[in-house]
Design a protein around this motif. Structure first.
Motif, mmCIF file in Angstrom:
data_model
loop_
_atom_site.group_PDB
_atom_site.id
_atom_site.type_symbol
_atom_site.label_atom_id
_atom_site.label_comp_id
_atom_site.label_asym_id
_atom_site.label_seq_id
_atom_site.Cartn_x
_atom_site.Cartn_y
_atom_site.Cartn_z
ATOM 1 N N ASP A 1 0.843 -1.190 0.000
ATOM 2 C CA ASP A 1 0.000 0.000 0.000
ATOM 3 C C ASP A 1 0.884 1.248 0.000
ATOM 4 O O ASP A 1 2.106 1.164 -0.101
ATOM 5 C CB ASP A 1 -0.956 -0.008 1.192
ATOM 6 N N GLU A 2 0.281 2.425 0.116
ATOM 7 C CA GLU A 2 1.045 3.670 0.024
ATOM 8 C C GLU A 2 2.069 3.804 1.150
ATOM 9 O O GLU A 2 3.169 4.333 0.947
ATOM 10 C CB GLU A 2 0.100 4.870 0.040
ATOM 11 N N ARG B 1 4.967 1.405 0.480
ATOM 12 C CA ARG B 1 5.729 1.938 -0.654
ATOM 13 C C ARG B 1 6.688 3.035 -0.195
ATOM 14 O O ARG B 1 7.884 3.022 -0.545
ATOM 15 C CB ARG B 1 4.771 2.488 -1.713
ATOM 16 N N LYS B 2 6.209 3.967 0.605
ATOM 17 C CA LYS B 2 7.061 5.061 1.066
ATOM 18 C C LYS B 2 8.203 4.541 1.940
ATOM 19 O O LYS B 2 9.316 5.064 1.886
ATOM 20 C CB LYS B 2 6.218 6.085 1.827
ATOM 21 N N ASP C 1 2.048 -3.431 -7.234
ATOM 22 C CA ASP C 1 1.603 -3.554 -5.845
ATOM 23 C C ASP C 1 1.940 -4.893 -5.193
ATOM 24 O O ASP C 1 1.794 -5.051 -3.978
ATOM 25 C CB ASP C 1 0.088 -3.329 -5.748
#
Length: 217
Positions: free
Chosen positions: A39-40, A43-44, A80
């Motif tokens: 998810d975001e 990812r970060k 993803d």
């Protein structure tokens, strides 16, 4: 268990029921936080990480963990559910790569300097020589020969307790590397024998540092 083991067999935990009886139930949020995709937030975290440990297992069940490091974001996020890890020059034992060929299951642990929490990814891996993918991971115009493609089965953020207990990022806790023998001396002591002449040992240490600079990529 080895014959000379000092463990008292009366206190060994031998099954899941015995294990679970020593702890309270798993918190519901610890179960729900496990995702099957990046998810975001994951990812970060991965994009900020310059260091990951990858755990694999050989055909006979022997476990292995290998560190991988590069500039932040060196692990590429293809989509993803797919990560790509470059294989940089090393000692050519190829333990991780060989293990993946016979047992694709892998576990990843991502660290970010200064962050006490970590990111864990479990999945199955393949090895690729795709030139288009490898070119994405070139450093100093040097392209890796192989990349590890990890298909994500599970990803979750891990709490900060271990790193806070260890004070890993606390500069005041850093130890002086000069207090223990150099890497080259340790290896020679364990193999062919280290030289007794301090100047010769220093020369070997300097040669290793020179090799680091020349063969990093």
């Amino acid at each position: 268990m080895p014959k000379n083991s000092k463990l008292n067999t009366a206190f060994l935990v031998r099954n899941e029921t015995d294990l679970r009886s020593q702890f309270s139930e798993t918190h519901e949020i610890a179960i729900k936080k496990c995702l099957k995709h990046i998810d975001e937030h994951a990812r970060k975290f991965i994009e900020r990480s310059p260091f990951v440990c990858i755990g694999t297992q050989s055909p006979d069940g022997s476990a292995d963990v290998s560190p991988r490091g590069d500039p932040c974001g060196f692990v590429k996020i293809l989509d993803d559910t797919t990560l790509l890890i470059p294989d940089r020059p090393g000692n050519n034992r190829l333990d991780t790569l060989s293990n993946i060929l016979t047992n694709s299951k892998v576990g990843l642990l991502f660290l970010v300097p200064g962050f006490d929490d970590t990111m864990r990814v479990n999945g199955h891996a393949e090895l690729t020589r795709d030139p288009d993918l490898l070119s994405m991971m070139a450093v100093n115009e040097r392209v890796p020969k192989i990349a590890i493609a990890v298909h994500v089965d599970e990803v979750f953020i891990h709490c900060a307790k271990a790193l806070r207990r260890s004070k890993l990022w606390d500069v005041d806790q850093h130890q002086n590397r000069d207090d223990v023998p150099s890497l080259m001396k340790i290896i020679l002591d364990q193999t062919s024998g280290a030289p007794t002449d301090p100047e010769e040992q220093l020369r070997l240490d300097e040669n290793l540092e020179r090799e680091y600079r020349q063969t990093m990529y």
